[in-house]
Design a protein around this motif. Sequence first.
Motif, short mmCIF file in Angstrom:
data_model
loop_
_atom_site.label_atom_id
_atom_site.label_comp_id
_atom_site.label_asym_id
_atom_site.label_seq_id
_atom_site.Cartn_x
_atom_site.Cartn_y
_atom_site.Cartn_z
N ASP A 339 -11.03 -12.70 -28.85
CA ASP A 339 -11.48 -14.03 -28.83
C ASP A 339 -11.93 -14.46 -27.37
N GLY A 340 -12.85 -13.91 -26.96
CA GLY A 340 -13.32 -14.10 -25.53
C GLY A 340 -14.28 -14.92 -25.85
N ASP A 341 -14.74 -15.48 -24.47
CA ASP A 341 -15.84 -16.49 -24.36
C ASP A 341 -17.13 -15.88 -24.83
N ASN A 342 -17.38 -14.51 -24.64
CA ASN A 342 -18.54 -13.84 -24.81
C ASN A 342 -18.42 -13.14 -26.07
N PRO A 343 -19.11 -13.38 -27.25
CA PRO A 343 -18.65 -12.50 -28.37
C PRO A 343 -18.95 -11.20 -28.35
N LEU A 344 -19.84 -10.55 -27.30
CA LEU A 344 -19.95 -8.90 -27.00
C LEU A 344 -18.78 -8.49 -26.40
N ASP A 345 -17.81 -9.32 -26.00
CA ASP A 345 -16.68 -8.60 -25.34
C ASP A 345 -15.61 -7.98 -26.35
N ARG A 346 -15.85 -8.33 -27.79
CA ARG A 346 -15.13 -7.65 -28.67
C ARG A 346 -15.62 -6.33 -29.30
N THR A 347 -16.96 -6.04 -28.68
CA THR A 347 -17.61 -4.85 -29.27
C THR A 347 -17.58 -3.75 -28.22
N ALA A 348 -18.11 -2.51 -28.76
CA ALA A 348 -18.05 -1.45 -27.40
C ALA A 348 -19.47 -1.56 -26.72
N PRO A 351 -21.00 -4.33 -20.51
CA PRO A 351 -21.53 -5.33 -20.13
C PRO A 351 -23.09 -5.39 -19.34
N GLU A 352 -23.34 -4.04 -18.82
CA GLU A 352 -24.42 -3.86 -18.41
C GLU A 352 -25.47 -3.84 -19.28
N SER A 353 -25.40 -3.75 -20.61
CA SER A 353 -26.38 -3.89 -21.55
C SER A 353 -26.44 -5.04 -22.32
N TYR A 354 -25.80 -6.11 -21.74
CA TYR A 354 -25.54 -7.36 -22.48
C TYR A 354 -27.09 -8.24 -22.39
N PRO A 355 -28.07 -8.04 -21.43
CA PRO A 355 -29.23 -8.71 -21.13
C PRO A 355 -30.07 -8.28 -22.43
N ILE A 356 -29.89 -6.91 -22.72
CA ILE A 356 -30.63 -6.14 -23.79
C ILE A 356 -30.46 -6.72 -24.95
N ALA A 388 -38.21 0.96 -23.21
CA ALA A 388 -38.71 1.22 -21.51
C ALA A 388 -37.35 0.50 -20.67
N ASP A 389 -36.53 -0.30 -21.04
CA ASP A 389 -35.54 -1.03 -20.32
C ASP A 389 -34.21 -0.23 -20.37
N ALA A 390 -33.90 0.23 -21.54
CA ALA A 390 -32.57 1.10 -21.76
C ALA A 390 -32.88 2.42 -22.38
N GLY A 391 -33.76 2.72 -22.90
CA GLY A 391 -33.73 4.22 -23.46
C GLY A 391 -33.58 4.54 -24.90
N ASP A 397 -27.21 3.48 -29.90
CA ASP A 397 -25.77 3.11 -29.90
C ASP A 397 -25.42 1.72 -30.09
N ILE A 398 -26.36 0.69 -29.49
CA ILE A 398 -26.16 -0.74 -29.29
C ILE A 398 -26.52 -1.25 -30.82
#
Length: 602
Positions: A339-348, A351-356, A388-391, A397-398
């Motif tokens: 139950d964090g502020d960012n919903p992506l925190d409950r996923t695998a 954080p470096e892939s959050y912008p994608i 081009a940004d992530a591969g 995986d995302i």
Amino acid sequence: EETVPKIPSHRILAIRRGTRENVLSYTIDTDSEKFITGLLTSVIRDGASQFAPFLERAVRDGYERLMLPSIRNEARTALRERAEEEAIKVFEDNLRTLLLSPPAGPIGVIGIDPGIRTGCKVAVVDASGKFAENQVLQLSDPSKDLEGAEKILTELVQKHTVRAITIGNGTFSREAEAFARTVVQKNGLDCFVVVVNEAGASVYSASKRAREEFPELDVIVRGAISIARRLQDPLAELVKIEPRSIGVGQYQHDVDQKKLKKSLEGAVGSCVNRVGVDLNTASEDLLRYISGINSKLALNIIARRQQSGGFRSRAELKEIEGFGDKTFEQAAGFLRIKDGDNPLDRTAVHPESYPIVEKIAASLSVSLEESIGNAERVNSADFKVLEADAGRFTLSDIRAELLRPGRDPRDKFVAPKFRDDVKEVVDLQEGMELEGRVSNVTNFGAFVDLGVHQDGLVHISELSHKYIQDAREAVKVGDIVKVKVIGVDQTMKRISLSMKALLPKPPRPPRRKKAPPQQRPAAAAASQGAAAAAPTQPRPERKPPLREVRPLKSGPGTGPRPEGKPRPMRPQKPSSERTTPAVPKTMEEMIQALQAKFSGMK
């Protein structure tokens, strides 16, 4: 007798154990004459020399006294290293499977550590695994009180909203299980009863970790708590126990303990990182196995969690002393916040892939919350634009994580159903069909818990109708299987089981029938027909080989032979003189000859 390259590793470990206990002995035999012959040919150059006998004696003495013991020692070392390597691999695979056993989830559980003389110790844990209450059930003499035990168990289930009752699979477990099932059915309680593997529970209950967690509780009560928590989350509870004490290997005490410990710790760390942990509820034992986190840092995380009341974002980890950028890079993806502020925190998603992910949500014109778990919208996103940004592999995986956020790789929990009329080894009979759980897998077969206090063995030859080189190809620890009893030795307490006896036999491949001599195969007929249909060319005329013309002999004995007198036998010439050399042919001439030969056949 068995050749060194072919002897199985588990047999070598058994021989070594028997040798250490002075029960048996073994030797390494070699073909000494073959070795000596090879040495003699390289040492003695002149067999007629007067020094040859002395050299031969020196060679034989050097081989028997120096070289042969060295060869045998090297063979023993090679056998030991190979056997230990395979035994450690078996233990590691079994431990990995056990740690990834299906969890029952956050439900209230009663754990029962069965006992006869001192009674059955009962411990209740709530949905979060917190200890609530403990009691004792007297189910056997001399303090037998079934009515009182029934009242205690019923009140505990109703008071703490218990959904499951777990019993350790030790002595008196089947009697305790039968009593618990009777109470549940009689009183209409909304819970299920299951027997779990209690291996290592006694080790944990007497460990320093258990004393720190429950300093005021008795050792047996701590064991009952461990049994209850194993149902909720096997991984979270088993990491508290020394991996070597879980007992899912073969000859684990006969191998190099340093290599074993290193291998098992790697397996535990791999499982913990694969499943991931909740940053706000994970224990020190789980956190220290996360990549980049050691015991000291795990304690710092728990202290920070207790001080602030819980983490709201993964970024708060950088505020902890000792949690640098490198550690954050290694660990952040395995630490979840529900139950964090960012919903992506409950996923695998790291954080470096959050912008994608934010770009993906923007392309879909939805929020981050709406893009997580929405298969229709995720599948409609164009991931190739972001390669081009992530591969490509990172994006794959995302995408998988967005489709199933926080997915647990473990299977769904299923409890085996033991037969009520089978509680002891004496109750088993050949031909019985039973259901059980695989408790251990070795190179030579699998052990199955049937609920009779003694595991049965399914030999590797009885696992399947097809040839299996490794038992782990057919079953793994924790599998629920159906078996047939094919042998019971009550004196030795050995139970022989079979799985393939309950499997349908595969159909035999049809045998190829030989065609009668007068009937040619269709393929041959077709090829000959094609050859006959092909345009034929005239067969080249074969000229007789040229022979030397000899003049007629004259003189006595050359006239006409008298009538009735047989012709004298001429001495036969060697075949090499009579054979005429074959005339070499080109490939075109050979093909033409074959076509002409078969053109007239029907």
